[in-house]
Enzyme design. Structure first.
Site, PDB file in Angstrom:
ATOM      1  CB  THR A  11      -0.939   0.019   1.218  1.00  0.00           C
ATOM      2  OG1 THR A  11      -1.814   1.150   1.111  1.00  0.00           O
ATOM      3  CG2 THR A  11      -0.165   0.118   2.519  1.00  0.00           C
ATOM      4  CG  ASP A  78      -9.844  -3.339  -2.366  1.00  0.00           C
ATOM      5  OD1 ASP A  78      -9.238  -2.259  -2.527  1.00  0.00           O
ATOM      6  OD2 ASP A  78     -10.990  -3.533  -2.798  1.00  0.00           O
ATOM      7  CB  SER A  79     -10.957  -2.287   3.353  1.00  0.00           C
ATOM      8  OG  SER A  79     -10.075  -1.184   3.363  1.00  0.00           O
ATOM      9  N   GLY A 169     -10.418   7.945   6.056  1.00  0.00           N
ATOM     10  CA  GLY A 169     -11.564   7.528   5.256  1.00  0.00           C
ATOM     11  C   GLY A 169     -12.880   7.946   5.891  1.00  0.00           C
ATOM     12  CG  ASP A 171     -12.042   5.313  10.427  1.00  0.00           C
ATOM     13  OD1 ASP A 171     -12.740   4.376   9.984  1.00  0.00           O
ATOM     14  OD2 ASP A 171     -10.819   5.201  10.637  1.00  0.00           O
ATOM     15  NE  ARG A 203      -6.969  -1.970   6.422  1.00  0.00           N
ATOM     16  CZ  ARG A 203      -7.772  -0.892   6.357  1.00  0.00           C
ATOM     17  NH1 ARG A 203      -7.975  -0.146   7.411  1.00  0.00           N
ATOM     18  NH2 ARG A 203      -8.342  -0.573   5.215  1.00  0.00           N
TER      19      ARG A 203
END
Length: 226
Positions: A11, A78-79, A169, A171, A203
């Site tokens: 990443t 990947d999320s 993100g 969150d 995760r």
């Protein structure tokens, strides 16, 4: 003396990198397993283009490319966020929902606008993570290229305005169903400490599930059950 094996975390997302390394180091134990975590950015590797249509395919694509370019075992994830009332969107497009990759605030603003008329009880959602491990072919890894994928989920709901400064993100607008016992009110993922979040996160669950395979395949510890 125990030989250290390097594993590349595939990443370039700094927030994700910090979180993945923190989770893995917590699971592995610092300096106790013979595994050294490095990032794709550390090795100046390109960030793969995500052309898959599922979390699993994108994670495997990233791990495969990173392993191929580095010649090292690679771990990728990947999320994304799945909002029930939106038919599983943003899904794999979560990081670029606004049309620009990685613009967290724009993504949040767009999603909140799209959900503005949705009642609180119908704002259920979940984070999904697919973690993929690829060990490349080579004399140290007999049997050829091996790969596996593990999934993790964190359910919750979307609130109407951001709260909290940590995380990344979505969150700040996501309140997990599973809350810390010490919390006096429901916390967003961005209001939790990293330790609190990692214990319940999608995760954290995916990486915990893939850890026994990583230890077995990278260190050859066949006593670890996958």
């Amino acid at each position: 003396m125990e030989q250290t094996r390097r594993v590349v975390v595939a990443t370039h997302n700094q927030g994700k990198l910090v979180e993945m390394r923190r989770i893995l180091q917590s699971l592995l134990g610092r300096g106790q397993t013979g595994i050294e975590l490095v990032s794709a950015a550390d090795l100046n590797l390109p960030d793969p283009v995500e052309t898959g249509t599922t979390f699993e395919s994108n994670a495997l694509l990233k791990a495969n490319q990173t392993a191929e370019l580095s010649g090292l075992p690679a771990l990728a994830d990947d999320s994304g966020l799945v909002v029930d009332v939106m038919g599983a969107a943003p899904g794999i497009l979560s990081a670029r929902w606004c049309g620009r990759h990685g613009d967290d605030q724009a993504n949040i603003d767009l999603l909140l606008n799209q959900l503005s008329d949705i009642p609180d009880q119908d704002r259920t959602a979940r984070f999904v993570c697919a973690a993929a491990l690829v060990v490349p072919d080579g004399p140290e890894y007999p049997g050829g290229n091996r790969h596996t994928v593990r999934l993790g989920e964190m359910s919750g709901r979307i609130i109407r305005a951001p709260r909290g400064e940590d995380g990344f993100g979505y969150d700040p607008i996501f309140v997990p169903d599973d809350q810390p016992a010490s919390a006096d009110r429901p916390l967003t993922s961005a209001e939790m400490t990293p330790e609190q979040k990692n214990r319940i996160s999608h995760r954290g669950k995916a990486l915990s599930a893939i850890l026994p395979v990583l230890v077995e395949w990278v260190l050859g510890d066949t006593g670890v059950q996958a």
